[in-house]
Design a protein around this motif. Structure first.
Motif, PDB file in Angstrom:
ATOM      1  N   LYS A   1      -1.564   4.229   3.757  1.00  0.00           N
ATOM      2  CA  LYS A   1      -1.831   5.422   2.950  1.00  0.00           C
ATOM      3  C   LYS A   1      -1.085   6.629   3.497  1.00  0.00           C
ATOM      4  CE  LYS A   1      -5.635   6.263   0.852  1.00  0.00           C
ATOM      5  NZ  LYS A   1      -5.364   5.590  -0.411  1.00  0.00           N
TER       6      LYS A   1
ATOM      7  N   ARG B   1       3.906   1.506  -1.085  1.00  0.00           N
ATOM      8  CA  ARG B   1       4.565   1.566  -2.391  1.00  0.00           C
ATOM      9  C   ARG B   1       3.650   2.198  -3.440  1.00  0.00           C
ATOM     10  NH1 ARG B   1       5.065  -1.367  -6.947  1.00  0.00           N
ATOM     11  NH2 ARG B   1       7.161  -1.489  -7.821  1.00  0.00           N
ATOM     12  N   ARG B   2       2.416   1.696  -3.485  1.00  0.00           N
ATOM     13  CA  ARG B   2       1.474   2.222  -4.477  1.00  0.00           C
ATOM     14  C   ARG B   2       1.211   3.698  -4.249  1.00  0.00           C
ATOM     15  NH1 ARG B   2      -3.486   3.586  -6.549  1.00  0.00           N
ATOM     16  NH2 ARG B   2      -3.853   4.697  -4.629  1.00  0.00           N
ATOM     17  N   GLU B   3       0.923   4.031  -2.996  1.00  0.00           N
ATOM     18  CA  GLU B   3       0.592   5.404  -2.634  1.00  0.00           C
ATOM     19  C   GLU B   3       1.751   6.338  -3.021  1.00  0.00           C
ATOM     20  OE1 GLU B   3      -2.352   7.236  -2.048  1.00  0.00           O
ATOM     21  OE2 GLU B   3      -2.770   5.280  -1.188  1.00  0.00           O
TER      22      GLU B   3
ATOM     23  N   ILE C   1       0.839  -1.202   0.000  1.00  0.00           N
ATOM     24  CA  ILE C   1       0.000   0.000   0.000  1.00  0.00           C
ATOM     25  C   ILE C   1       0.873   1.251   0.000  1.00  0.00           C
ATOM     26  CG2 ILE C   1      -1.661   1.328   1.369  1.00  0.00           C
ATOM     27  CD1 ILE C   1      -2.855  -1.380   2.196  1.00  0.00           C
TER      28      ILE C   1
ATOM     29  N   GLU D   1       2.326   6.268  -7.096  1.00  0.00           N
ATOM     30  CA  GLU D   1       1.237   6.918  -7.824  1.00  0.00           C
ATOM     31  C   GLU D   1       1.338   8.434  -7.704  1.00  0.00           C
ATOM     32  OE1 GLU D   1      -1.316   5.601  -9.879  1.00  0.00           O
ATOM     33  OE2 GLU D   1       0.148   3.983  -9.745  1.00  0.00           O
TER      34      GLU D   1
END
Lengths: 310, 417
Positions: free
Chosen positions: B238, B8-10, B6, B13
Motif C-alpha cells: 500500500k 499496482r492496484r493502489e 497490491i 486506483e
C-alpha cells in the motif's frame, strides 16, 4: 469416510479474560461439506480466523494435509468472511481479478475467469460497474465468486447466506454443490441449521468456545432418539385413539403425527397401526438438526447453571 | 508477486481518479497564472498616476520632470500645482480636495528651500502606493544631488562620476567550486515554491495512506486480503503504491516548473532562472519527497491499523502533523544563518530534514556529507517506523470496538507476536 483434510487440535484463543475458543479439536474429511455450527458468539468466527492464520491462536495446532498453513498453502484456501469485504470504488471484474492475483492466479487468466463467473451468476452486465452500484445481494454474489475463482481445494464460508433472498440462496447452494463435486472441501459456518442440513455431510456444533458434538449427519441423528412417527390410512381413516407407546396424536399436513413415549418400541407401534387398517404411510419423523441442537444446548446450559448454583 | 498486485492496484486506483488528473493539471496551471497575472498587471499599470507637485519656489518642477523622464518603466506623470501668493497651506488643502475627488492620484509637497532642507511630503488616498514612491524618490534624490553639486561648485563633468553607484552581484559557490550568478529574488521564489510543494505532498500523500488503511479496515476488505497475503506485504504494498502515485505527480509538477522557469518568466521583476534548478536540487527534491513520504506514511499506516474511522484517528494524526508544522516554523531561523551549527543540527533531525535540509540545499549549498547523512538518518528512522507499523498492522488491523488512544497504541507495540 475419507481421511481428514484439515486437522484442528486443541485450539485456544482468548481476548483478555474472555475465552473465545477453548480447546476445540476438529477433523474435516477431504471432499466433504462440513457444517460448522453454533449459536451467535459461540466462537465460530474466531476459530475460522485462526485456521486462516489471520489471527494467531494462543495454543493448538492446525494442519492442512498434515502440514501447518504456510504461504503456498494459503493459495489453495478460499475464505468468505462473515462481514463482506470488497473495495466499494472498484469495478466488479477488476476487483475479482485483483483478489485472484493475490492467490497467485496470473492476471490475464484471472480477468477471464472473473468475467466468466460474473456471467454465470447473472452479473455479466455489471462487470464494469463499481461495487458501490450493486445491491447487497449482488455484492454477496461477487464475494462468492471471489472465494471460488482461483479453484481452491478448501473453502471456508462464514455465514454465506445471510442477506440473500431464497432464489439467490438456491444459486449459492448450487455453486457450493458443484464446487464440492469438483473436489473442493467446504466448511460452512452458520447458525442457520436448516441450510446446513440440506448441504452438509458432517457437522460439528460448538457452544461457548467448546465442541458440543460432531460427526456425520447420519451419526448425529442416529445417536438422537426418535421422538415421533407419521402415519396415514387409506381413505383417511383415523388411527386408534390409544396405541401402546404413543403419548399423543395430532393430524397435521395430510397425515397423523404420533408423539412417542420415551423408550417406546417403533416396531410395536407399527404392528398396532397395521392391525387397525391399511397403512398408506408410515415414516420415522427424523429429528431436524435444530431440534437436536436446541435440546443439546439447553441441556448443557441447564447443567452449567446447576453447576454454578451448587 | 502478490505485493506487486497490491502496488499496482493502489497506484492505478489513485492515478485513474478524476481528482488526481485534475490536481496534476491544475497546480501547474495555477502556478503559471500566479506568474503570468502579475506580469500582465505590471504592464497594465502603464496607465500613469497623475501626481500634483506643490513647489513654492517654482524651480524644481522642470528639473524633477526631466529627472523622471530619464527613468525607464515610468508610472508617474507629474503636473505642477499653482501656489497663489506663496500660501502653501491653501494650495495643499486644494490639492487634498482634488485627491479626494480623484482628479489627482496623489500629490507631493516640497519646501521653499528644497536644497537646504530636502523634505518631501507625499499625499495620496492609500499610503502604500509603492509604485509612485519607487519612481519619485530616486528622481528627487537626483534633483537634490545635482542642486547640491551645483551649490558646491562641482564641475558638470564630475557629476556622473560622483553619482556612480556600487554594482552589486550575488554569486553562489557550489560544491563543484565554480561560482554561479544568482538572482536572489528568483532563487528564493523557486526555493519556496519547491519547499511548499514538498510540504504539501508529504502531508497529502501521508494522509492518503491513513485514509486508505482505515477504508480497507472499515469496509472489511482487509480480512479478505489477509487470507491471501501476510500483513507486512499488504502494508508495504500500500505504502509503495501510494508513494508511486505521489512521485508521478511530483515528477509532472517538477517538469512543469522546469519548463516554466525555462521560459524566463518573472514575478514582480523577479525572474526565474532555469539554471538555478541544478540536478542536485531536482534530485534531492525527489529523494526528500520519497523519504519524507515513506517516513510519514509509515506512521500513518500504523495509526490507521488501529482506528476504525477518520474521527478515531484524529488524536494521533495531529501530533504527526506537528512534525511537519514545526520545521515550517523553524524555517526563518535556518534561513537567517543556513550554515550555523543550530541550523545543521535541526536539519539533520529525520522528521525535519525533508523541509529544513532541503531548504539548505536550495539556498546554502551545504556540504554533501550532511545531505547524505540526513538521508541515512531518515532511512534508519523509516526502517524503525516500518517495524512498528508492521507490528500495529499485524496485531491491530482486526481490532474493533472502542476508540484507540495512545495507551492502546503503546500496549499493542509491546505485545508479543
Amino acid at each position: 469416510m475419507a481421511p481428514a483434510f484439515l486437522h484442528v487440535n486443541d485450539l485456544g484463543k482468548s481476548y483478555g479474560d474472555v475465552r473465545a475458543v477453548d480447546g476445540i479439536s476438529l477433523e474435516i474429511p477431504r471432499g466433504s461439506i462440513y457444517g460448522f455450527l453454533g449459536p451467535n458468539g459461540s466462537g465460530k468466527t474466531t476459530t475460522i480466523r485462526c485456521i486462516m492464520n489471520i489471527i494467531l491462536a494462543d495454543r493448538g495446532e492446525i494442519l492442512f494435509d498434515g502440514r501447518p498453513l504456510d504461504r503456498t498453502l494459503l493459495d489453495r484456501v478460499g475464505y468468505l468472511p462473515e462481514e463482506r469485504g470488497l473495495y466499494r470504488k472498484m469495478k466488479c471484474a477488476e476487483q475479482l481479478a485483483f483478489l485472484a492475483t493475490l492467490k497467485s492466479v496470473p492476471r490475464k487468466e484471472a480477468l477471464r475467469r472473473a468475467e466468466a463467473w460474473l456471467e454465470r451468476l447473472g452479473l455479466g452486465e455489471w462487470k464494469d460497474r463499481k461495487v458501490d452500484a450493486l445491491s447487497k445481494g449482488m455484492q454477496q454474489k461477487v464475494q462468492f465468486a471471489a472465494t471460488f475463482l482461483f479453484e481452491p481445494d478448501l473453502v471456508i464460508l462464514d455465514e454465506p447466506f445471510s442477506g440473500l433472498d431464497p432464489l439467490n440462496v438456491e444459486t449459492m447452494r448450487d455453486v457450493i454443490r458443484e464446487q464440492n463435486a469438483r473436489g473442493c472441501t467446504i466448511i460452512l459456518s452458520t447458525h442457520m441449521l436448516a441450510e446446513a442440513e440440506k448441504l452438509c455431510d458432517a457437522v460439528c456444533l460448538i457452544e461457548g468456545g467448546r465442541k458440543v458434538l460432531d460427526g456425520t449427519l447420519q451419526d448425529v441423528r442416529a445417536n438422537f432418539p426418535l421422538k415421533s412417527v407419521r402415519a396415514a390410512y387409506a381413505g383417511g381413516k383415523e388411527p386408534p385413539a390409544r396405541l401402546p407407546g404413543v403419548a399423543h396424536r395430532a393430524f397435521q399436513d395430510d397425515s397423523w403425527r404420533l408423539t412417542l413415549e420415551a423408550g417406546a418400541d417403533t416396531d410395536a407401534v407399527l404392528d398396532a397401526l397395521r392391525a387397525a387398517g391399511q397403512l398408506t404411510l408410515f415414516a420415522a419423523n427424523r429429528p431436524a438438526l435444530d431440534e437436536i441442537f436446541l435440546s443439546v444446548v439447553r441441556e448443557r446450559r441447564a447443567a452449567a447453571g446447576t453447576e454454578a448454583a451448587s | 508477486m502478490k505485493m506487486l498486485a497490491i502496488i499496482r492496484r493502489e497506484y492505478l486506483e489513485r492515478v485513474r481518479t478524476k481528482g488526481f488528473v485534475i490536481s496534476t493539471l491544475l497546480i501547474p496551471l495555477l502556478m503559471a497564472l500566479i506568474m503570468v497575472v502579475p506580469m500582465l498587471t505590471m504592464q497594465s499599470v502603464d496607465t500613469r498616476n497623475t501626481i500634483g507637485l506643490i513647489d513654492p519656489s517654482g524651480e524644481y518642477f522642470s528639473r524633477l520632470d526631466e529627472s523622471l523622464s530619464s527613468q525607464e518603466d515610468l508610472h508617474v506623470s507629474l503636473i505642477p500645482l499653482p501656489v497663489t501668493g506663496g500660501d502653501v497651506a491653501a494650495a495643499t488643502a486644494g490639492m487634498q480636495d482634488q485627491i479626494r475627488d480623484e482628479s489627482l492620484d496623489g500629490g507631493v509637497v516640497i519646501g521653499d528651500d528644497f536644497v537646504g532642507t530636502p523634505k518631501a511630503t507625499y499625499y495620496s488616498r492609500s499610503v502604500s502606493g509603492s509604485i509612485v514612491r519607487d519612481d519619485l524618490q530616486p528622481a528627487l534624490d537626483r534633483v537634490l544631488r545635482q542642486a547640491r553639486f551645483a551649490r558646491a561648485g562641482v564641475p558638470d563633468s564630475l557629476h556622473a562620476f560622483l553619482s556612480e553607484r556600487v554594482a552589486w552581484e550575488s554569486l553562489s559557490v557550489g560544491d563543484t567550486g565554480e561560482a554561479t550568478r544568482r538572482d536572489e529574488g528568483g532563487v528564493m521564489l523557486l526555493a519556496f515554491t519547491l519547499i511548499m510543494m514538498l510540504y504539501m505532498m508529504v502531508l497529502v500523500y501521508g494522509q492518503q495512506t491513513l485514509t486508505a488503511v482505515i477504508e480497507e479496515k472499515s469496509s472489511r476488505v482487509v480480512e479478505v486480503l489477509l487470507s491471501s497475503v501476510p500483513s507486512s506485504q499488504l502494508m508495504f504494498g500500500k505504502v509503495v503504491g501510494i508513494g508511486a502515485a505521489g512521485l508521478t505527480q511530483v515528477a509532472i509538477w517538477t517538469a512543469a516548473i522546469f519548463v516554466m522557469a525555462g521560459q524566463g518568466l518573472s514575478v514582480g521583476g523577479i525572474s526565474f532562472d532555469a539554471s538555478y534548478l541544478t540536478p542536485m536540487i531536482l534530485g534531492s527534491f525527489m529523494v526528500f519527497f520519497l523519504l519524507g513520504f515513506l517516513l510519514f506514511s509509515m506512521m500513518y499506516a500504523g495509526v490507521g491499523a488501529l482506528c476504525n474511522s477518520i474521527q478515531e484517528a484524529q488524536p494521533f494524526a495531529t501530533p504527526i502533523m506537528m512534525f511537519v508544522i514545526i520545521p515550517m516554523m523553524l524555517m526563518t531561523l535556518v534561513l537567517r544563518a543556513p550554515g550555523s551549527p543550530l541550523a545543521t543540527v535541526l536539519s539533520l533531525i529525520p522528521m525535519f530534514s525533508p523541509i529544513l535540509m532541503f531548504m539548505r540545499v536550495c539556498l546554502a549549498s551545504p556540504p554533501l556529507w550532511q545531505v547524505l547523512l540526513s538521508w541515512v538518518l531518515m532511512s534508519a528512522t523509516i526502517w524503525m517506523m516500518s517495524r512498528a507499523a508492521g507490528k500495529l498492522f499485524r496485531v491491530g488491523i482486526l481490532m474493533s470496538g472502542s476508540a484507540p488512544n495512545w495507551a492502546t497504541l503503546i500496549r499493542t507495540l509491546r505485545q508479543p507476536d
